[in-house]
Design an enzyme around this catalytic site. Sequence first.
Site, PDB file in Angstrom:
ATOM      1  N   ARG A  83     -20.757 -26.571 -32.939  1.00 16.17           N
ATOM      2  CA  ARG A  83     -21.701 -25.745 -33.687  1.00 16.17           C
ATOM      3  C   ARG A  83     -22.867 -26.580 -34.197  1.00 16.17           C
ATOM      4  O   ARG A  83     -22.703 -27.756 -34.512  1.00 16.17           O
ATOM      5  CB  ARG A  83     -20.987 -25.137 -34.896  1.00 16.17           C
ATOM      6  CG  ARG A  83     -20.024 -24.053 -34.531  1.00 16.17           C
ATOM      7  CD  ARG A  83     -19.552 -23.366 -35.772  1.00 16.17           C
ATOM      8  NE  ARG A  83     -18.801 -24.278 -36.616  1.00 16.17           N
ATOM      9  CZ  ARG A  83     -17.519 -24.111 -36.929  1.00 16.17           C
ATOM     10  NH1 ARG A  83     -16.856 -23.091 -36.431  1.00 16.17           N
ATOM     11  NH2 ARG A  83     -16.908 -24.952 -37.708  1.00 16.17           N
ATOM     12  N   ASN A 141      14.125  22.349   9.912  1.00 14.50           N
ATOM     13  CA  ASN A 141      14.180  20.981  10.437  1.00 14.50           C
ATOM     14  C   ASN A 141      13.232  20.098   9.635  1.00 14.50           C
ATOM     15  O   ASN A 141      12.042  20.363   9.536  1.00 14.50           O
ATOM     16  CB  ASN A 141      13.747  21.012  11.911  1.00 14.50           C
ATOM     17  CG  ASN A 141      13.643  19.618  12.508  1.00 14.50           C
ATOM     18  OD1 ASN A 141      14.259  18.675  12.027  1.00 14.50           O
ATOM     19  ND2 ASN A 141      12.849  19.501  13.579  1.00 14.50           N
ATOM     20  N   ASP A 192       4.880   9.888   7.888  1.00 15.86           N
ATOM     21  CA  ASP A 192       4.166  10.551   6.794  1.00 15.86           C
ATOM     22  C   ASP A 192       5.127  11.261   5.849  1.00 15.86           C
ATOM     23  O   ASP A 192       4.778  12.234   5.210  1.00 15.86           O
ATOM     24  CB  ASP A 192       3.143  11.545   7.354  1.00 15.86           C
ATOM     25  CG  ASP A 192       3.776  12.605   8.242  1.00 15.86           C
ATOM     26  OD1 ASP A 192       5.012  12.596   8.382  1.00 15.86           O
ATOM     27  OD2 ASP A 192       3.037  13.441   8.794  1.00 15.86           O
ATOM     28  N   LYS A 208      -3.508   8.200   8.630  1.00 11.87           N
ATOM     29  CA  LYS A 208      -2.803   8.939   7.561  1.00 11.87           C
ATOM     30  C   LYS A 208      -1.678   8.120   6.932  1.00 11.87           C
ATOM     31  O   LYS A 208      -1.553   8.066   5.709  1.00 11.87           O
ATOM     32  CB  LYS A 208      -2.255  10.251   8.122  1.00 11.87           C
ATOM     33  CG  LYS A 208      -1.403  10.984   7.119  1.00 11.87           C
ATOM     34  CD  LYS A 208      -1.145  12.410   7.495  1.00 11.87           C
ATOM     35  CE  LYS A 208      -0.129  12.550   8.585  1.00 11.87           C
ATOM     36  NZ  LYS A 208       0.211  13.959   8.839  1.00 11.87           N
ATOM     37  N   ARG A 221      -6.754  16.015   8.568  1.00 11.25           N
ATOM     38  CA  ARG A 221      -6.907  16.724   7.293  1.00 11.25           C
ATOM     39  C   ARG A 221      -7.032  15.777   6.094  1.00 11.25           C
ATOM     40  O   ARG A 221      -7.375  16.198   5.010  1.00 11.25           O
ATOM     41  CB  ARG A 221      -5.729  17.694   7.087  1.00 11.25           C
ATOM     42  CG  ARG A 221      -5.947  18.998   7.826  1.00 11.25           C
ATOM     43  CD  ARG A 221      -4.768  19.915   7.644  1.00 11.25           C
ATOM     44  NE  ARG A 221      -3.675  19.542   8.538  1.00 11.25           N
ATOM     45  CZ  ARG A 221      -2.439  20.031   8.438  1.00 11.25           C
ATOM     46  NH1 ARG A 221      -2.148  20.877   7.477  1.00 11.25           N
ATOM     47  NH2 ARG A 221      -1.505  19.663   9.281  1.00 11.25           N
TER      48      ARG A 221
END
Length: 479
Positions: A450, A197, A131, A38, A31
Amino acid sequence: MGWKQAYGVWAKFMTASSLMVVVLAAGMGTRMKSSHAKVMHQVGGKAMLGHVLGLAASLGADECAVVVGPVMDEARELVMSYSGDQPSKDQIPSVQIFEQTERLGTAHAVLAATEALKQRHDGHVLVLYGDTPLLTQAAIDGLVQELEAGASVGVLGFEANDPTGYGRLIRGGDGGLEAIVEEKDATETEKLVTLCNSGVMGFKASSMLELLESVGNDNANGEYYLTDAVQLARGKGLSAVVTVCDEEDVLGVNDRVQLSEAEAIFQRRARESAQRGGATLIDPESVFFAADTIIGRDVVIEPHVYFGPNVSIGDDVTIHGFSHIEGAEIEAGAVIGPFARLRPGARLGEGAKVGNFCEIKNADIGPGAKVNHLTYIGDAEIGAKANIGAGTITCNYDGFFKHKTIIGAESFVGSNSSLIAPVTLGNGCYIGSGSVITDNVPDDALAVTRADKRVMETWAARYRRSQQRKKDALTAKKS
Ligand code: UD1
Ligand code: MG
């Protein structure tokens, strides 16, 4: 390690029995729609699996077995980076990886680590999911204590807002845990139970393998459920207990919407902890921390500041709004931003200033040095109290290689100068504004590249007249 830390570790090992942690991380997480496993997706700039391994390390685990799926090279590499001699917040003495090739359930996944479990005769084994990145030591302490006090099986439960999909914890008259019933196997009455759980379970090592090996797969999913261990334990007269944590501690991530929910909770906690640690956040909700951000006291952080990984901030630092900071070490009293970008390897000494629209990469900015406006400093060392003018650029890259710029203490680089690296400017030297410096400048010298000024009196007025005449002639022709 200081003596206090060393004592802490020693004391922990003297009082607590040994602990092994098994982390289940075999799910690819379809998913997530990702080519990365994951558990490698990040919360607070750190892989979820890293959060779990960090927790295992801070619990003082002496061994960790991580169960991964096939082709999870990134996860394997991350796991091995936690292996180290000293049990500490990011090291575990023994780290092993086991592969579960077929996903046949959570008990089957734990049994992938049978070889390691066989060696454990004392102490406890804790099963965590890879996860579940928000779990804290505080949430799990009660469970560990119950195991220490003699429970054979312990389950971390939570009161679910919406229990759908979770295993329900069924308690007996004695308050002990009788069984865990998965949603698909639950009766209507069991479904009414809201105590669920979390997936975190602890076992007495000596009886664990025997319990898991007797788990069958006669259920709605045809899977080997780790949760069956509770009923099996009770059947053998062993004790099973539940301790309760907050639902957010055990938020599991299955897709990117849940990943951002976990991130939001992580950020809320990080902001609170920064504030409780003595930092002022003017608009906490717009400040984003990484899991490893270190912040001193009396730090002020203005709105819209982002911290990537690996940043430490000393005391009394001010970070003005819209600054992006990663991989940077910032010492006391430094002032950053608004709109500053500090990239990896940026080191700011005490009281240094990096102002608006400046980018610093792999560079030391010495104590009291100022880089205040519109400047790029890369691969450089800037001495104490040097002043780098607006628009200065260290030209560090030639298209192939990176080169270093060294700027001595108390030197002054005039605005809009390009310093072509490799180049060294001595202490106390001056660079005239607009210079392009291609080689070294000695201490206390002035370097200026310069072109000399040329003035042509009345040139501009004559130019304007001539252009206007041409334009008028063209307009006349057209009309
Ligand atoms: C599990 C619990 C459920 C609990 C819920 C909490 C079981 C049987 N059920 O259900 O009681 O309420 O978690 O979120 O344990 N995994 C493997 N290999 C496998 C199967 C799972 O490594 O063969 C890993 C997954 O990657 C995941 C974890 O184990 O990290 C849990 O698996 P998942 O399929 O999400 O279990 P749930 O059905 O959610
Ligand atoms: Mg799940």
